[in-house]
Scaffold this motif. Sequence first.
Motif, PDB file in Angstrom:
ATOM      1  N   TYR A  32       0.803  -1.213   0.000  1.00 58.40           N
ATOM      2  CA  TYR A  32       0.000   0.000   0.000  1.00 58.40           C
ATOM      3  C   TYR A  32       0.843   1.274   0.000  1.00 58.40           C
ATOM      4  O   TYR A  32       2.011   1.256   0.384  1.00 58.40           O
ATOM      5  CB  TYR A  32      -0.885   0.030   1.249  1.00 58.40           C
ATOM      6  N   VAL A  33       0.206   2.361  -0.410  1.00 56.56           N
ATOM      7  CA  VAL A  33       0.724   3.698  -0.168  1.00 56.56           C
ATOM      8  C   VAL A  33       0.342   4.079   1.264  1.00 56.56           C
ATOM      9  O   VAL A  33      -0.816   3.898   1.663  1.00 56.56           O
ATOM     10  CB  VAL A  33       0.121   4.718  -1.156  1.00 56.56           C
ATOM     11  N   MET A  34       1.307   4.560   2.057  1.00 56.30           N
ATOM     12  CA  MET A  34       1.060   4.958   3.436  1.00 56.30           C
ATOM     13  C   MET A  34       1.040   6.478   3.516  1.00 56.30           C
ATOM     14  O   MET A  34       1.892   7.146   2.913  1.00 56.30           O
ATOM     15  CB  MET A  34       2.152   4.423   4.359  1.00 56.30           C
ATOM     16  N   GLY A  35       0.070   7.008   4.248  1.00 58.86           N
ATOM     17  CA  GLY A  35      -0.045   8.456   4.311  1.00 58.86           C
ATOM     18  C   GLY A  35      -0.390   8.968   5.689  1.00 58.86           C
ATOM     19  O   GLY A  35      -0.777   8.204   6.576  1.00 58.86           O
ATOM     20  N   TRP A  36      -0.211  10.279   5.840  1.00 58.42           N
ATOM     21  CA  TRP A  36      -0.616  10.982   7.049  1.00 58.42           C
ATOM     22  C   TRP A  36      -1.564  12.117   6.646  1.00 58.42           C
ATOM     23  O   TRP A  36      -1.299  12.841   5.658  1.00 58.42           O
ATOM     24  CB  TRP A  36       0.587  11.564   7.779  1.00 58.42           C
ATOM     25  N   PHE A  37      -2.622  12.266   7.420  1.00 60.89           N
ATOM     26  CA  PHE A  37      -3.590  13.340   7.243  1.00 60.89           C
ATOM     27  C   PHE A  37      -3.797  14.011   8.595  1.00 60.89           C
ATOM     28  O   PHE A  37      -3.415  13.458   9.629  1.00 60.89           O
ATOM     29  CB  PHE A  37      -4.932  12.779   6.749  1.00 60.89           C
ATOM     30  N   ARG A  38      -4.424  15.171   8.573  1.00 56.30           N
ATOM     31  CA  ARG A  38      -4.762  15.838   9.824  1.00 56.30           C
ATOM     32  C   ARG A  38      -6.085  16.568   9.686  1.00 56.30           C
ATOM     33  O   ARG A  38      -6.479  16.967   8.594  1.00 56.30           O
ATOM     34  CB  ARG A  38      -3.656  16.801  10.245  1.00 56.30           C
ATOM     35  N   GLN A  39      -6.745  16.710  10.836  1.00 59.73           N
ATOM     36  CA  GLN A  39      -8.037  17.385  10.861  1.00 59.73           C
ATOM     37  C   GLN A  39      -8.115  18.271  12.082  1.00 59.73           C
ATOM     38  O   GLN A  39      -8.073  17.796  13.223  1.00 59.73           O
ATOM     39  CB  GLN A  39      -9.174  16.359  10.877  1.00 59.73           C
ATOM     40  N   ALA A  40      -8.202  19.577  11.823  1.00 57.39           N
ATOM     41  CA  ALA A  40      -8.360  20.555  12.894  1.00 57.39           C
ATOM     42  C   ALA A  40      -9.842  20.696  13.230  1.00 57.39           C
ATOM     43  O   ALA A  40     -10.707  20.382  12.404  1.00 57.39           O
ATOM     44  CB  ALA A  40      -7.783  21.900  12.460  1.00 57.39           C
ATOM     45  N   PRO A  41     -10.168  21.174  14.429  1.00 61.41           N
ATOM     46  CA  PRO A  41     -11.577  21.314  14.822  1.00 61.41           C
ATOM     47  C   PRO A  41     -12.360  22.163  13.831  1.00 61.41           C
ATOM     48  O   PRO A  41     -11.926  23.266  13.465  1.00 61.41           O
ATOM     49  CB  PRO A  41     -11.492  21.993  16.188  1.00 61.41           C
ATOM     50  N   GLY A  42     -13.483  21.644  13.377  1.00 64.36           N
ATOM     51  CA  GLY A  42     -14.349  22.376  12.470  1.00 64.36           C
ATOM     52  C   GLY A  42     -13.864  22.463  11.042  1.00 64.36           C
ATOM     53  O   GLY A  42     -14.452  23.184  10.228  1.00 64.36           O
ATOM     54  N   LYS A  43     -12.791  21.734  10.721  1.00 65.27           N
ATOM     55  CA  LYS A  43     -12.230  21.800   9.369  1.00 65.27           C
ATOM     56  C   LYS A  43     -12.206  20.413   8.730  1.00 65.27           C
ATOM     57  O   LYS A  43     -12.402  19.404   9.391  1.00 65.27           O
ATOM     58  CB  LYS A  43     -10.827  22.396   9.416  1.00 65.27           C
ATOM     59  N   GLU A  44     -11.956  20.391   7.422  1.00 65.81           N
ATOM     60  CA  GLU A  44     -11.877  19.131   6.688  1.00 65.81           C
ATOM     61  C   GLU A  44     -10.574  18.407   7.011  1.00 65.81           C
ATOM     62  O   GLU A  44      -9.604  19.009   7.457  1.00 65.81           O
ATOM     63  CB  GLU A  44     -11.959  19.397   5.177  1.00 65.81           C
ATOM     64  N   ARG A  45     -10.582  17.118   6.749  1.00 65.22           N
ATOM     65  CA  ARG A  45      -9.365  16.328   6.887  1.00 65.22           C
ATOM     66  C   ARG A  45      -8.472  16.605   5.684  1.00 65.22           C
ATOM     67  O   ARG A  45      -8.928  16.510   4.532  1.00 65.22           O
ATOM     68  CB  ARG A  45      -9.711  14.846   6.976  1.00 65.22           C
ATOM     69  N   ASN A  46      -7.212  16.918   5.929  1.00 63.18           N
ATOM     70  CA  ASN A  46      -6.294  17.320   4.868  1.00 63.18           C
ATOM     71  C   ASN A  46      -5.058  16.435   4.801  1.00 63.18           C
ATOM     72  O   ASN A  46      -4.570  15.945   5.825  1.00 63.18           O
ATOM     73  CB  ASN A  46      -5.853  18.776   5.075  1.00 63.18           C
ATOM     74  N   PHE A  47      -4.558  16.305   3.614  1.00 63.97           N
ATOM     75  CA  PHE A  47      -3.345  15.547   3.341  1.00 63.97           C
ATOM     76  C   PHE A  47      -2.142  16.224   3.963  1.00 63.97           C
ATOM     77  O   PHE A  47      -1.990  17.446   3.883  1.00 63.97           O
ATOM     78  CB  PHE A  47      -3.176  15.436   1.823  1.00 63.97           C
ATOM     79  N   VAL A  48      -1.260  15.419   4.581  1.00 65.66           N
ATOM     80  CA  VAL A  48      -0.003  15.924   5.132  1.00 65.66           C
ATOM     81  C   VAL A  48       1.184  15.381   4.333  1.00 65.66           C
ATOM     82  O   VAL A  48       2.061  16.131   3.913  1.00 65.66           O
ATOM     83  CB  VAL A  48       0.138  15.519   6.616  1.00 65.66           C
ATOM     84  N   GLY A  49       1.214  14.073   4.119  1.00 64.98           N
ATOM     85  CA  GLY A  49       2.324  13.478   3.383  1.00 64.98           C
ATOM     86  C   GLY A  49       2.050  12.010   3.100  1.00 64.98           C
ATOM     87  O   GLY A  49       1.161  11.410   3.700  1.00 64.98           O
ATOM     88  N   ARG A  50       2.818  11.421   2.200  1.00 69.65           N
ATOM     89  CA  ARG A  50       2.643  10.017   1.862  1.00 69.65           C
ATOM     90  C   ARG A  50       3.962   9.421   1.392  1.00 69.65           C
ATOM     91  O   ARG A  50       4.869  10.145   0.965  1.00 69.65           O
ATOM     92  CB  ARG A  50       1.597   9.830   0.755  1.00 69.65           C
ATOM     93  N   MET A  51       4.049   8.097   1.493  1.00 70.61           N
ATOM     94  CA  MET A  51       5.211   7.400   0.967  1.00 70.61           C
ATOM     95  C   MET A  51       4.782   6.037   0.443  1.00 70.61           C
ATOM     96  O   MET A  51       3.796   5.484   0.889  1.00 70.61           O
ATOM     97  CB  MET A  51       6.290   7.236   2.034  1.00 70.61           C
ATOM     98  N   SER A  52       5.533   5.543  -0.529  1.00 69.14           N
ATOM     99  CA  SER A  52       5.269   4.224  -1.078  1.00 69.14           C
ATOM    100  C   SER A  52       6.573   3.599  -1.528  1.00 69.14           C
ATOM    101  O   SER A  52       7.229   4.110  -2.436  1.00 69.14           O
ATOM    102  CB  SER A  52       4.299   4.298  -2.257  1.00 69.14           C
ATOM    103  N   TRP A  53       6.965   2.495  -0.865  1.00 68.55           N
ATOM    104  CA  TRP A  53       8.114   1.738  -1.353  1.00 68.55           C
ATOM    105  C   TRP A  53       7.773   1.104  -2.692  1.00 68.55           C
ATOM    106  O   TRP A  53       8.622   1.023  -3.579  1.00 68.55           O
ATOM    107  CB  TRP A  53       8.494   0.651  -0.352  1.00 68.55           C
ATOM    108  N   ARG A  54       6.543   0.681  -2.849  1.00 66.33           N
ATOM    109  CA  ARG A  54       6.095   0.008  -4.069  1.00 66.33           C
ATOM    110  C   ARG A  54       6.277   0.905  -5.288  1.00 66.33           C
ATOM    111  O   ARG A  54       6.706   0.449  -6.357  1.00 66.33           O
ATOM    112  CB  ARG A  54       4.614  -0.358  -3.912  1.00 66.33           C
TER     113      ARG A  54
END
Length: 123
Positions: A32-54
């Motif tokens: 799989y592609v592995m990623g990090w997201f974040r969500q602040a109060p009252g806001k949408e979930r947003n992309f932070v970063g991702r990595m894929s050895w594949r």
Amino acid sequence: QVQLVESGGGLVQAGGSLRLSCAADGRTFSTYVMGWFRQAPGKERNFVGRMSWRDAIMDYADSVKGRFTISTNNAKNTVYLQMNSLKPEDTAVYYCAATNVLNSVTPSAWPYWGQGTQVTVSS
């Protein structure tokens, strides 16, 4: 089913650092592609970063580029998010995620999620 468990959140002063961990089941990194997201109060979930050895990719949102780094320990089946020079606007719940979809950083394209870990940056 992919199991993801985050840890490492907490309270830190602006300018400080934290490292988040995401423990995954054994075959996840090669599949799989592995990623990090974040969500602040009252806001949408947003992309932070991702990595894929594949697929040999690693990229970050502009807002964290140069401050955040993704790394892995394959022996421990763990992916990390090292966060440096933290700012109050980095305060959010941070989520680890996994997907088979390479060309999307939209949360809806990521079917597997951890439970999230809170990061709070004080000014």
